[in-house]
Design an enzyme around this catalytic site. Structure first.
Site, PDB file in Angstrom:
ATOM      1  N   LYS A  99      12.535   0.000  -1.532  1.00 56.54           N
ATOM      2  CA  LYS A  99      12.156   0.983  -0.503  1.00 56.54           C
ATOM      3  C   LYS A  99      13.413   1.676  -0.033  1.00 56.54           C
ATOM      4  O   LYS A  99      14.412   1.021   0.284  1.00 56.54           O
ATOM      5  CB  LYS A  99      11.499   0.241   0.673  1.00 56.54           C
ATOM      6  CG  LYS A  99      11.097   1.133   1.811  1.00 56.54           C
ATOM      7  CD  LYS A  99       9.661   1.607   1.656  1.00 56.54           C
ATOM      8  CE  LYS A  99       9.334   2.812   2.514  1.00 56.54           C
ATOM      9  NZ  LYS A  99       9.636   4.120   1.892  1.00 56.54           N
ATOM     10  N   GLN A 120      20.704  -0.278   2.222  1.00 58.93           N
ATOM     11  CA  GLN A 120      19.268  -0.308   2.507  1.00 58.93           C
ATOM     12  C   GLN A 120      18.705  -1.728   2.356  1.00 58.93           C
ATOM     13  O   GLN A 120      17.798  -2.125   3.085  1.00 58.93           O
ATOM     14  CB  GLN A 120      18.559   0.653   1.542  1.00 58.93           C
ATOM     15  CG  GLN A 120      17.139   0.980   1.915  1.00 58.93           C
ATOM     16  CD  GLN A 120      17.039   2.102   2.941  1.00 58.93           C
ATOM     17  OE1 GLN A 120      17.752   3.079   2.846  1.00 58.93           O
ATOM     18  NE2 GLN A 120      16.158   1.953   3.911  1.00 58.93           N
ATOM     19  N   LYS A 123      19.475  -3.446   5.596  1.00 60.63           N
ATOM     20  CA  LYS A 123      18.730  -2.799   6.683  1.00 60.63           C
ATOM     21  C   LYS A 123      17.263  -3.215   6.648  1.00 60.63           C
ATOM     22  O   LYS A 123      16.679  -3.598   7.654  1.00 60.63           O
ATOM     23  CB  LYS A 123      18.846  -1.283   6.510  1.00 60.63           C
ATOM     24  CG  LYS A 123      18.111  -0.470   7.528  1.00 60.63           C
ATOM     25  CD  LYS A 123      18.137   1.008   7.184  1.00 60.63           C
ATOM     26  CE  LYS A 123      19.517   1.450   6.755  1.00 60.63           C
ATOM     27  NZ  LYS A 123      19.662   2.888   6.618  1.00 60.63           N
ATOM     28  N   LYS A 135      17.288   3.486  -3.356  1.00 63.26           N
ATOM     29  CA  LYS A 135      17.651   4.830  -2.883  1.00 63.26           C
ATOM     30  C   LYS A 135      17.663   5.752  -4.091  1.00 63.26           C
ATOM     31  O   LYS A 135      17.868   5.301  -5.221  1.00 63.26           O
ATOM     32  CB  LYS A 135      19.033   4.821  -2.241  1.00 63.26           C
ATOM     33  CG  LYS A 135      19.291   5.999  -1.311  1.00 63.26           C
ATOM     34  CD  LYS A 135      18.747   5.767   0.086  1.00 63.26           C
ATOM     35  CE  LYS A 135      18.826   7.028   0.921  1.00 63.26           C
ATOM     36  NZ  LYS A 135      18.473   6.773   2.323  1.00 63.26           N
ATOM     37  N   ASP A 175      15.138  11.764   3.058  1.00 65.33           N
ATOM     38  CA  ASP A 175      16.511  11.568   3.548  1.00 65.33           C
ATOM     39  C   ASP A 175      17.084  12.978   3.674  1.00 65.33           C
ATOM     40  O   ASP A 175      16.312  13.943   3.776  1.00 65.33           O
ATOM     41  CB  ASP A 175      17.314  10.687   2.569  1.00 65.33           C
ATOM     42  CG  ASP A 175      18.662  10.235   3.137  1.00 65.33           C
ATOM     43  OD1 ASP A 175      18.679   9.330   3.990  1.00 65.33           O
ATOM     44  OD2 ASP A 175      19.705  10.796   2.754  1.00 65.33           O
ATOM     45  N   THR A 218      13.520   7.369  13.197  1.00 66.27           N
ATOM     46  CA  THR A 218      14.933   7.032  12.986  1.00 66.27           C
ATOM     47  C   THR A 218      15.761   7.423  14.212  1.00 66.27           C
ATOM     48  O   THR A 218      16.556   6.621  14.728  1.00 66.27           O
ATOM     49  CB  THR A 218      15.476   7.718  11.717  1.00 66.27           C
ATOM     50  OG1 THR A 218      14.606   7.412  10.634  1.00 66.27           O
ATOM     51  CG2 THR A 218      16.878   7.237  11.399  1.00 66.27           C
ATOM     52  N   ASN A 249      16.499  15.914  11.009  1.00 68.14           N
ATOM     53  CA  ASN A 249      15.459  15.019  11.501  1.00 68.14           C
ATOM     54  C   ASN A 249      16.000  13.970  12.472  1.00 68.14           C
ATOM     55  O   ASN A 249      15.492  13.814  13.593  1.00 68.14           O
ATOM     56  CB  ASN A 249      14.817  14.359  10.264  1.00 68.14           C
ATOM     57  CG  ASN A 249      13.841  13.294  10.635  1.00 68.14           C
ATOM     58  OD1 ASN A 249      14.179  12.126  10.677  1.00 68.14           O
ATOM     59  ND2 ASN A 249      12.631  13.694  10.949  1.00 68.14           N
ATOM     60  N   SER A 388       8.186   3.406   8.157  1.00 70.61           N
ATOM     61  CA  SER A 388       7.733   3.597   6.769  1.00 70.61           C
ATOM     62  C   SER A 388       6.985   2.355   6.286  1.00 70.61           C
ATOM     63  O   SER A 388       5.974   2.451   5.599  1.00 70.61           O
ATOM     64  CB  SER A 388       8.920   3.836   5.839  1.00 70.61           C
ATOM     65  OG  SER A 388       9.285   5.187   5.825  1.00 70.61           O
TER      66      SER A 388
HETATM   67  P1  NDP Z   1      18.440  16.247   7.420  1.00 70.51           P
HETATM   68  O1  NDP Z   1      18.558  16.872   6.079  1.00 70.51           O
HETATM   69  O2  NDP Z   1      17.206  16.447   8.209  1.00 70.51           O
HETATM   70  O3  NDP Z   1      19.674  16.703   8.321  1.00 70.51           O
HETATM   71  C1  NDP Z   1      20.986  16.445   7.949  1.00 70.51           C
HETATM   72  C2  NDP Z   1      21.909  17.090   8.968  1.00 70.51           C
HETATM   73  O4  NDP Z   1      23.231  16.651   8.722  1.00 70.51           O
HETATM   74  C3  NDP Z   1      21.916  18.600   8.874  1.00 70.51           C
HETATM   75  O5  NDP Z   1      22.156  19.135  10.125  1.00 70.51           O
HETATM   76  C4  NDP Z   1      23.088  18.834   7.922  1.00 70.51           C
HETATM   77  O6  NDP Z   1      23.699  20.100   8.059  1.00 70.51           O
HETATM   78  C5  NDP Z   1      24.042  17.763   8.379  1.00 70.51           C
HETATM   79  N1  NDP Z   1      24.945  17.444   7.286  1.00 70.51           N
HETATM   80  C6  NDP Z   1      24.611  16.993   6.046  1.00 70.51           C
HETATM   81  N2  NDP Z   1      25.711  16.837   5.294  1.00 70.51           N
HETATM   82  C7  NDP Z   1      26.738  17.193   6.086  1.00 70.51           C
HETATM   83  C8  NDP Z   1      28.138  17.241   5.899  1.00 70.51           C
HETATM   84  N3  NDP Z   1      28.688  16.888   4.733  1.00 70.51           N
HETATM   85  N4  NDP Z   1      28.919  17.637   6.946  1.00 70.51           N
HETATM   86  C9  NDP Z   1      28.359  17.995   8.131  1.00 70.51           C
HETATM   87  N5  NDP Z   1      27.044  17.983   8.367  1.00 70.51           N
HETATM   88  C10 NDP Z   1      26.253  17.575   7.358  1.00 70.51           C
HETATM   89  O7  NDP Z   1      18.732  14.691   7.190  1.00 70.51           O
HETATM   90  P2  NDP Z   1      18.352  13.443   8.111  1.00 70.51           P
HETATM   91  O8  NDP Z   1      18.424  13.824   9.542  1.00 70.51           O
HETATM   92  O9  NDP Z   1      17.095  12.868   7.589  1.00 70.51           O
HETATM   93  O10 NDP Z   1      19.515  12.408   7.743  1.00 70.51           O
HETATM   94  C11 NDP Z   1      20.747  12.363   8.470  1.00 70.51           C
HETATM   95  C12 NDP Z   1      21.414  11.018   8.234  1.00 70.51           C
HETATM   96  O11 NDP Z   1      20.539   9.974   8.674  1.00 70.51           O
HETATM   97  C13 NDP Z   1      21.764  10.689   6.778  1.00 70.51           C
HETATM   98  O12 NDP Z   1      22.935   9.904   6.747  1.00 70.51           O
HETATM   99  C14 NDP Z   1      20.575   9.833   6.351  1.00 70.51           C
HETATM  100  O13 NDP Z   1      20.897   8.991   5.252  1.00 70.51           O
HETATM  101  C15 NDP Z   1      20.337   9.038   7.621  1.00 70.51           C
HETATM  102  N6  NDP Z   1      19.020   8.433   7.712  1.00 70.51           N
HETATM  103  C16 NDP Z   1      17.877   9.204   7.708  1.00 70.51           C
HETATM  104  C17 NDP Z   1      16.642   8.615   7.840  1.00 70.51           C
HETATM  105  C18 NDP Z   1      15.399   9.408   7.965  1.00 70.51           C
HETATM  106  O14 NDP Z   1      14.359   8.817   8.322  1.00 70.51           O
HETATM  107  N7  NDP Z   1      15.398  10.714   7.751  1.00 70.51           N
HETATM  108  C19 NDP Z   1      16.497   7.138   7.878  1.00 70.51           C
HETATM  109  C20 NDP Z   1      17.761   6.430   7.965  1.00 70.51           C
HETATM  110  C21 NDP Z   1      18.950   7.073   7.840  1.00 70.51           C
HETATM  111  P3  NDP Z   1      23.564  21.184   6.884  1.00 70.51           P
HETATM  112  O15 NDP Z   1      22.222  21.792   7.086  1.00 70.51           O
HETATM  113  O16 NDP Z   1      24.690  22.132   7.118  1.00 70.51           O
HETATM  114  O17 NDP Z   1      23.690  20.442   5.579  1.00 70.51           O
END
Ligand code: NDP
Length: 456
Positions: A99, A120, A123, A135, A175, A218, A249, A388
């Site tokens: 997962k 993961q 976690k 993943k 993600d 999250t 997100n 999830s």
């Molecule tokens: P989204 O795609 O919804 O958002 C990602 C955000 O992070 C965007 O604002 C993006 O900006 C920014 N970002 C991505 N890469 C970079 C970078 N290299 N430098 C600066 N900003 C960056 O993703 P999520 O919110 O779902 O995920 C965010 C984090 O949370 C990740 O690490 C993910 O693995 C983790 N996570 C997410 C879960 C989930 O349920 N969604 C669960 C557990 C962990 P831009 O648009 O400019 O790329």
């Protein structure tokens, strides 16, 4: 390693373990970093427990069960043929089906996905649910692509992935770069290819088997984790200034929950820079950001045109702004050691990691040495995968739980994770090292299951 390892030999064994890992996985720096972070807690814990090291449990956990790499070939709107690389890492299924999310981002490599699949595993174990660790993703960049292009990419990706997943085998989710739109296209193609309507993906739309509060879980969970840590010091969010990075997100729902609990979130960011709104990002402003990101697919810099008093800082991260609490919610290695020291100097007393591995190793050490409240990602952002898991249960039983019920289960899960971290992470002086606690608690459940299976 054999029998009981004397304390003075532990570091030597750790170094030897890392040398072997680096030799077998050359150049995979993020994977090395994630494994090293875990073994620093787990090696001292298992030193006097020969059952774990005689059976090479850590070595087996750090070698994925399976790595699947495939070509994804699709056609863009101009009729050009595009080629991307797709992956699924099935790290460990000792306690349940694999997962973990799918990431679509140009920075995706084998190393990044192996680190995420390894993390993961721990976690998912911490959530208490029967979920193994995996993943996947691709080096595809959804930014600037039309809906039709994203759809064709998702369909091409699923043409191969569907051979390797299933509701009792491997259940991917979203993600970075994979949200509701992408999950819809992926699930539609899975259903089309297999003629099966089963809970093979989570994060689905509510119309077709999704769970209430999965989207929020999250970000909410990372804030609940902080709420529990604050409570352990008889403190609350009331009146606290909070920095949040990212604007996707996790970040947006973290801001929502911070506001609910009486804190004030003042920053958001994306890869272009960060915005600082000293008046606070309230519900109305947040709704505007969610629309900007999910519907208009715009950039966070546009915030300052809409809301006067806010400033945009191009090419920078928010950690230079004075705060009480910090919530990195964008991506890996987004807090360097210098930024960690700046946070501490400016009065930050708590960090809860919404993103995966957002703090560099030395930055983590700076937080722990300063004895602030620090929740590592594998504990702090486990709320997403926990809900999830609940989506999978609802799909199997063909039922829908109410929002109240799911909120209660999420909040209980985060409390349970907090308490497990305290159980395994309390130091002699009373300080709770949540990193150590999360690593050991996550390890023990998976390790004991692996021992029960023998050598397989
Ligand atoms: P989204 O795609 O919804 O958002 C990602 C955000 O992070 C965007 O604002 C993006 O900006 C920014 N970002 C991505 N890469 C970079 C970078 N290299 N430098 C600066 N900003 C960056 O993703 P999520 O919110 O779902 O995920 C965010 C984090 O949370 C990740 O690490 C993910 O693995 C983790 N996570 C997410 C879960 C989930 O349920 N969604 C669960 C557990 C962990 P831009 O648009 O400019 O790329």
């Amino acid at each position: 390693m054999s029998k009981i390892v004397p304390a003075e030999k532990v570091e030597e064994y750790q170094n030897r373990f890392m040398e072997g890992l680096k030799r077998r996985n050359p150049g995979e720096t993020e994977f090395h970093q994630a494994v090293y972070e875990v073994i620093q807690s787990v090696f001292p814990y298992i030193a006097d427990k020969p059952r774990y090291h005689e059976k090479q449990i850590l070595e087996r956990m750090a070698e994925p069960d399976r790595v699947i790499i495939f070509r994804v070939c699709w056609e863009d709107d101009e009729g050009n043929i595009r080629v991307n690389r797709g992956y699924r890492i099935q790290n460990n299924n000792a306690i349940g089906p694999y997962k973990g999310g799918l990431r679509f981002h140009p920075s995706v490599t084998l190393s990044v996905l192996k680190f995420l699949a390894f993390e993961q595993t721990f976690k998912n174990s911490l959530t208490g649910l029967p979920l193994g660790g995996g993943k996947g993703g691709a080096d595809f960049n959804p930014k600037g692509k039309s809906d039709n292009e994203v759809m064709r990419f998702c369909q091409a990706f699923m043409n191969e992935l569907h051979h390797h997943i299933g509701p009792n085998l491997d259940v991917p989710a979203g993600d970075i770069g994979v949200g509701a739109r992408e999950i819809g296209y992926l699930f539609g193609q899975y259903k089309n290819l297999t003629h099966q309507y089963v809970g093979v993906l989570t994060g689905k739309g509510l119309e077709y088997g999704g769970s209430l509060i999965r989207t929020e879980a999250t970000g909410y969970g990372a804030v609940y984790m902080m709420e529990n840590m604050l409570a352990s010091r008889n403190d609350t969010f009331e009146g606290k200034t909070c920095l949040v990075s990212g604007s996707g997100n996790v970040a947006t729902y973290a801001v929502e929950k911070i506001n609910h609990l009486g804190g004030k979130a003042v920053t958001l960011s994306d890869s272009g820079g960060y915005i600082h709104d000293p008046d606070g990002i309230d519900a109305e402003k947040l709704a505007w950001v969610v629309n900007l990101k999910n519907v208009k697919r715009g950039r966070i810099s546009e915030y300052v045109d809409e809301f006067k008093g806010a400033t945009f800082h191009a090419g920078k991260r928010p950690w230079e702004v004075p705060c009480d609490l910090a919530f990195p919610c964008a991506t890996q290695n987004e807090i360097s050691v210098d930024e960690a020291k700046t946070l501490l100097k400016n009065g930050c007393t708590g960090v809860s990691e919404g993103a995966n591995m957002p703090t560099e190793q030395d930055g983590i050490h700076a937080f722990i040495d300063a004895k602030i409240l620090f929740a590592p990602s594998k504990a702090a952002n486990a709320g997403g995968v926990a809900v999830s898991g609940l989506e999978m249960s609802q799909n199997s039983a063909r039922i829908h739980w109410s929002e109240d019920e799911l909120q209660r289960l999420l909040s209980e899960t985060m409390k349970g994770i907090h308490d497990k971290c305290v159980q395994y992470g309390r130091e002699d002086d009373g300080y709770v090292n949540y990193l150590k606690g999360a690593n050991i608690a996550g390890f023990v459940k998976v390790a004991d299951a692996m021992l029960a299976y023998g050598v397989v």
